[in-house]
Scaffold this motif. Structure first.
Motif, PDB file in Angstrom:
ATOM      1  N   GLY A  65      -6.746  -9.359 -10.037  1.00 55.62           N
ATOM      2  CA  GLY A  65      -7.979  -8.330  -9.818  1.00 55.62           C
ATOM      3  C   GLY A  65      -7.717  -7.054  -8.922  1.00 55.62           C
ATOM      4  N   PRO A  66      -8.333  -6.126  -8.594  1.00 56.34           N
ATOM      5  CA  PRO A  66      -8.296  -4.912  -8.114  1.00 56.34           C
ATOM      6  C   PRO A  66      -8.027  -5.341  -6.711  1.00 56.34           C
ATOM      7  CG  PRO A  66     -10.592  -5.215  -8.229  1.00 56.34           C
ATOM      8  CD  PRO A  66      -9.932  -6.397  -8.809  1.00 56.34           C
ATOM      9  N   ALA A  67      -7.069  -4.146  -5.875  1.00 55.02           N
ATOM     10  CA  ALA A  67      -6.660  -4.210  -4.445  1.00 55.02           C
ATOM     11  C   ALA A  67      -5.976  -3.323  -4.028  1.00 55.02           C
ATOM     12  CB  ALA A  67      -5.597  -5.572  -4.522  1.00 55.02           C
ATOM     13  N   LEU A  68      -6.131  -2.988  -2.824  1.00 57.44           N
ATOM     14  CA  LEU A  68      -5.156  -1.870  -2.375  1.00 57.44           C
ATOM     15  C   LEU A  68      -3.986  -2.420  -1.809  1.00 57.44           C
ATOM     16  CD1 LEU A  68      -6.487   0.691   0.465  1.00 57.44           C
ATOM     17  CD2 LEU A  68      -4.236  -0.365   0.641  1.00 57.44           C
ATOM     18  N   CYS A  69      -2.852  -2.129  -2.567  1.00 58.74           N
ATOM     19  CA  CYS A  69      -1.664  -2.841  -2.197  1.00 58.74           C
ATOM     20  C   CYS A  69      -0.870  -1.962  -1.343  1.00 58.74           C
ATOM     21  CB  CYS A  69      -0.983  -2.882  -3.747  1.00 58.74           C
ATOM     22  SG  CYS A  69       0.539  -3.640  -3.561  1.00 58.74           S
ATOM     23  N   ARG A  70       0.100  -2.538  -0.623  1.00 56.47           N
ATOM     24  CA  ARG A  70       1.160  -2.218   0.403  1.00 56.47           C
ATOM     25  C   ARG A  70       2.529  -2.783   0.162  1.00 56.47           C
ATOM     26  NH1 ARG A  70      -0.345  -1.669   6.469  1.00 56.47           N
ATOM     27  NH2 ARG A  70      -0.410  -4.094   6.257  1.00 56.47           N
ATOM     28  N   ILE A  71       3.429  -2.049  -0.189  1.00 60.88           N
ATOM     29  CA  ILE A  71       4.657  -2.584  -0.469  1.00 60.88           C
ATOM     30  C   ILE A  71       5.703  -2.017   0.876  1.00 60.88           C
ATOM     31  CG2 ILE A  71       6.986  -2.577  -2.066  1.00 60.88           C
ATOM     32  CD1 ILE A  71       4.966  -1.958  -4.233  1.00 60.88           C
ATOM     33  N   HIS A  72       6.242  -2.908   1.436  1.00 60.67           N
ATOM     34  CA  HIS A  72       6.998  -2.850   2.700  1.00 60.67           C
ATOM     35  C   HIS A  72       8.516  -2.476   2.156  1.00 60.67           C
ATOM     36  CE1 HIS A  72       3.579  -3.237   5.502  1.00 60.67           C
ATOM     37  NE2 HIS A  72       3.279  -4.159   4.662  1.00 60.67           N
ATOM     38  N   THR A  73       9.205  -1.669   2.550  1.00 56.58           N
ATOM     39  CA  THR A  73      10.605  -1.537   2.502  1.00 56.58           C
ATOM     40  C   THR A  73      11.237  -0.957   3.840  1.00 56.58           C
ATOM     41  OG1 THR A  73      10.622   0.514   1.465  1.00 56.58           O
ATOM     42  CG2 THR A  73      10.473  -1.328  -0.170  1.00 56.58           C
ATOM     43  N   VAL A  74      12.774  -1.336   3.989  1.00 58.69           N
ATOM     44  CA  VAL A  74      13.273  -0.539   5.049  1.00 58.69           C
ATOM     45  C   VAL A  74      14.377   0.351   4.489  1.00 58.69           C
ATOM     46  CG1 VAL A  74      15.069  -1.145   6.901  1.00 58.69           C
ATOM     47  CG2 VAL A  74      13.231  -2.753   6.512  1.00 58.69           C
ATOM     48  N   CYS A  75      14.253   1.530   4.896  1.00 59.77           N
ATOM     49  CA  CYS A  75      15.070   2.491   4.351  1.00 59.77           C
ATOM     50  C   CYS A  75      15.776   3.194   5.432  1.00 59.77           C
ATOM     51  CB  CYS A  75      14.337   3.719   3.307  1.00 59.77           C
ATOM     52  SG  CYS A  75      15.185   4.865   2.716  1.00 59.77           S
ATOM     53  N   ASP A  76      17.441   3.038   5.474  1.00 56.05           N
ATOM     54  CA  ASP A  76      17.988   3.908   6.422  1.00 56.05           C
ATOM     55  C   ASP A  76      17.299   3.282   7.965  1.00 56.05           C
ATOM     56  OD1 ASP A  76      19.384   5.416   4.795  1.00 56.05           O
ATOM     57  OD2 ASP A  76      18.009   6.996   4.786  1.00 56.05           O
ATOM     58  N   VAL A 128      -4.170   1.872  -4.609  1.00 55.86           N
ATOM     59  CA  VAL A 128      -5.220   1.121  -5.116  1.00 55.86           C
ATOM     60  C   VAL A 128      -5.016   0.865  -6.632  1.00 55.86           C
ATOM     61  CG1 VAL A 128      -7.790   1.201  -5.377  1.00 55.86           C
ATOM     62  CG2 VAL A 128      -6.639   2.323  -3.392  1.00 55.86           C
ATOM     63  N   VAL A 129      -5.033  -0.494  -7.023  1.00 56.91           N
ATOM     64  CA  VAL A 129      -4.686  -0.880  -8.263  1.00 56.91           C
ATOM     65  C   VAL A 129      -5.696  -1.664  -9.058  1.00 56.91           C
ATOM     66  CG1 VAL A 129      -2.135  -0.998  -7.700  1.00 56.91           C
ATOM     67  CG2 VAL A 129      -3.643  -3.168  -7.517  1.00 56.91           C
ATOM     68  N   ARG A 130      -5.894  -1.654 -10.433  1.00 61.95           N
ATOM     69  CA  ARG A 130      -6.789  -2.170 -11.024  1.00 61.95           C
ATOM     70  C   ARG A 130      -6.701  -3.711 -11.032  1.00 61.95           C
ATOM     71  NH1 ARG A 130      -6.236   2.558 -14.140  1.00 61.95           N
ATOM     72  NH2 ARG A 130      -4.557   1.561 -15.449  1.00 61.95           N
ATOM     73  N   ASP A 131      -5.405  -4.265 -11.403  1.00 61.40           N
ATOM     74  CA  ASP A 131      -5.157  -5.667 -11.228  1.00 61.40           C
ATOM     75  C   ASP A 131      -3.398  -5.694 -10.566  1.00 61.40           C
ATOM     76  OD1 ASP A 131      -5.617  -8.341 -12.723  1.00 61.40           O
ATOM     77  OD2 ASP A 131      -3.438  -8.054 -12.958  1.00 61.40           O
ATOM     78  N   LEU A 132      -3.582  -6.431  -9.461  1.00 63.13           N
ATOM     79  CA  LEU A 132      -2.339  -6.453  -8.753  1.00 63.13           C
ATOM     80  C   LEU A 132      -1.391  -6.861  -9.162  1.00 63.13           C
ATOM     81  CD1 LEU A 132      -1.284  -5.968  -5.844  1.00 63.13           C
ATOM     82  CD2 LEU A 132      -2.336  -8.135  -5.002  1.00 63.13           C
ATOM     83  N   PRO A 133      -1.381  -8.051  -9.869  1.00 58.47           N
ATOM     84  CA  PRO A 133      -0.053  -8.802 -10.769  1.00 58.47           C
ATOM     85  C   PRO A 133       0.495  -7.896 -11.654  1.00 58.47           C
ATOM     86  CG  PRO A 133      -1.819 -10.354 -10.538  1.00 58.47           C
ATOM     87  CD  PRO A 133      -2.343  -9.080 -10.193  1.00 58.47           C
ATOM     88  N   ALA A 148      -1.924  -6.983   0.908  1.00 59.08           N
ATOM     89  CA  ALA A 148      -2.952  -6.090   0.082  1.00 59.08           C
ATOM     90  C   ALA A 148      -4.477  -6.364   0.784  1.00 59.08           C
ATOM     91  CB  ALA A 148      -2.929  -6.753  -1.352  1.00 59.08           C
ATOM     92  N   VAL A 149      -5.153  -5.324   0.511  1.00 61.74           N
ATOM     93  CA  VAL A 149      -6.603  -5.654   0.853  1.00 61.74           C
ATOM     94  C   VAL A 149      -7.366  -6.109  -0.416  1.00 61.74           C
ATOM     95  CG1 VAL A 149      -8.511  -4.620   1.908  1.00 61.74           C
ATOM     96  CG2 VAL A 149      -6.378  -3.934   2.775  1.00 61.74           C
ATOM     97  N   LEU A 150      -8.033  -6.974  -0.295  1.00 62.83           N
ATOM     98  CA  LEU A 150      -8.678  -7.502  -1.516  1.00 62.83           C
ATOM     99  C   LEU A 150     -10.279  -7.193  -1.585  1.00 62.83           C
ATOM    100  CD1 LEU A 150      -6.988 -11.202  -2.097  1.00 62.83           C
ATOM    101  CD2 LEU A 150      -6.255  -8.875  -3.003  1.00 62.83           C
ATOM    102  N   PRO A 151     -10.858  -7.159  -2.664  1.00 57.05           N
ATOM    103  CA  PRO A 151     -12.415  -6.990  -2.512  1.00 57.05           C
ATOM    104  C   PRO A 151     -13.161  -7.819  -1.489  1.00 57.05           C
ATOM    105  CG  PRO A 151     -11.570  -6.886  -5.076  1.00 57.05           C
ATOM    106  CD  PRO A 151     -10.372  -7.457  -3.866  1.00 57.05           C
ATOM    107  N   GLY A 152     -13.872  -7.297  -0.725  1.00 56.96           N
ATOM    108  CA  GLY A 152     -14.481  -7.964   0.409  1.00 56.96           C
ATOM    109  C   GLY A 152     -13.817  -7.956   1.537  1.00 56.96           C
TER     110      GLY A 152
END
Length: 251
Positions: free
Chosen positions: A139-150, A159-164, A200-204
Motif C-alpha cells: 500500500g501507500p507510504a512515505l518511504c525513507r531510504i537511509h544510506t551512508v555516503c562519505d 511518497v509512493v503508491r505501493d511500498l513493495p 516508512a510512515v504508513l496511512p494513519g
C-alpha cells in the motif's frame, strides 16, 4: 523585535540593555510585574506587544526573559482599507457584528505541527545476485531510504503508491544500470553500500495538529501529503541529514 525570524527569543537583561543602549531600570530585576503583558500602560510593555511578542517566562534570579511571538509578520488592525486620509478607516463597512468577530478570530495566531510515527521496514542487503529486500507492508507510504555516503548520513524520501513495488523497482534499476530520472540519486547514494536501512510512515501514522487539536493526515490528499513530506525532510535536514526528495512521478 519585529525583525526577528524566530518564534521564541530568550534574552538576558544585560543583552536587552545593550540593544536599547542603556541598562534596564532596577525594577526590571526586582519585580516580575515589570514584565507583565497586561494590567498596565507602560511604554516598555506596549513596545513588545506592538511588535507582536509577549513575555512567556521571566527568571529574575538568572536575569533572563523568554519572549514568544504572538503573530508572524506585520499586522494591521482596525479594519483599514486602501484609500486616502480619513477614508482609510471605515468602522461602518456594512459587516455584521458576527462576521466581524469571525474574521478577527480567524486572524489569531495559530500553531501548526506535524507528528509522524515511523514503521521500521527493515534492512536491504546487497548480495552477489542483487539486493535482498525486507518484506514491506503493501500500500501507500512515505518511504525513507537511509544510506551512508562519505561517512555522512543521507536519506532519500518519496511518497509512493505501493511500498513493495517501489522498493523492488528502485533497487532493480540501480542494479541493472537502467535508471529512470530521479532514481539516479538513490543509486549514487547506494554506491558500494552493503546494507541500507528503510523505514516508512504508513496511512494513519501521520497527524496534523492545529492549536493542540489533531487529525490524521491523508496520504491521498495532495496538500496534506506535501505537508507531511516537507516536514519530515525539514526535520531530517535540521538533524544534519542530507536529504533527497524523489519527484512524485517516480513514486
Amino acid at each position: 523585535m519585529s525583525e526577528l525570524s524566530d518564534l521564541e527569543w530568550t534574552a538576558g537583561f544585560d543583552e536587552i540593555g545593550e540593544i536599547l543602549g542603556k541598562a534596564l531600570p532596577p525594577s526590571a530585576s526586582e519585580h516580575r510585574t515589570w514584565w507583565a503583558n497586561h494590567g498596565g500602560q507602560m511604554v516598555h510593555q506596549q513596545a513588545w506587544l506592538d511588535a507582536g511578542w509577549r513575555v512567556e517566562n521571566v527568571d529574575l534570579s538568572r536575569r533572563q526573559v523568554v519572549f514568544r511571538r504572538m503573530r508572524l509578520g506585520r499586522h494591521v488592525g482596525g479594519w483599514s482599507v486602501p484609500g486616502n486620509g480619513a477614508n482609510d478607516h471605515r468602522p461602518n463597512d456594512g459587516l455584521s457584528v458576527e462576521l466581524r468577530k469571525a474574521v478577527e478570530q480567524s486572524r489569531q495566531p495559530a500553531s501548526v505541527s506535524i507528528r509522524v510515527d515511523w514503521t521500521d521496514v527493515g534492512v536491504a542487503r546487497r548480495t552477489e545476485h542483487g539486493w535482498a529486500l525486507p518484506q514491506a507492508p503493501e500500500g501507500p507510504a512515505l518511504c525513507r531510504i537511509h544510506t551512508v555516503c562519505d561517512e555522512k548520513h543521507t536519506a532519500t524520501i518519496a511518497v509512493v503508491r505501493d511500498l513493495p513495488e517501489f522498493l523492488a523497482t528502485v533497487f532493480a534499476e540501480c542494479r541493472a544500470g537502467k535508471v529512470a530520472p530521479g532514481v539516479a540519486a538513490v543509486c549514487e547514494r547506494l554506491g558500494a553500500a552493503r546494507y541500507v536501512a528503510i523505514d516508512a510512515v504508513l496511512p494513519g501514522q501521520a497527524w496534523i495538529v492545529v492549536d493542540g487539536r489533531g487529525s490524521r493526515a491523508s496520504l491521498d490528499n495532495a496538500i496534506e501529503r506535501a505537508m507531511v513530506e516537507r516536514s519530515v525532510a525539514m526535520v531530517a535536514r535540521n538533524a544534519g541529514i542530507a536529504v533527497t526528495r524523489l519527484k512524485a512521478e517516480i513514486a
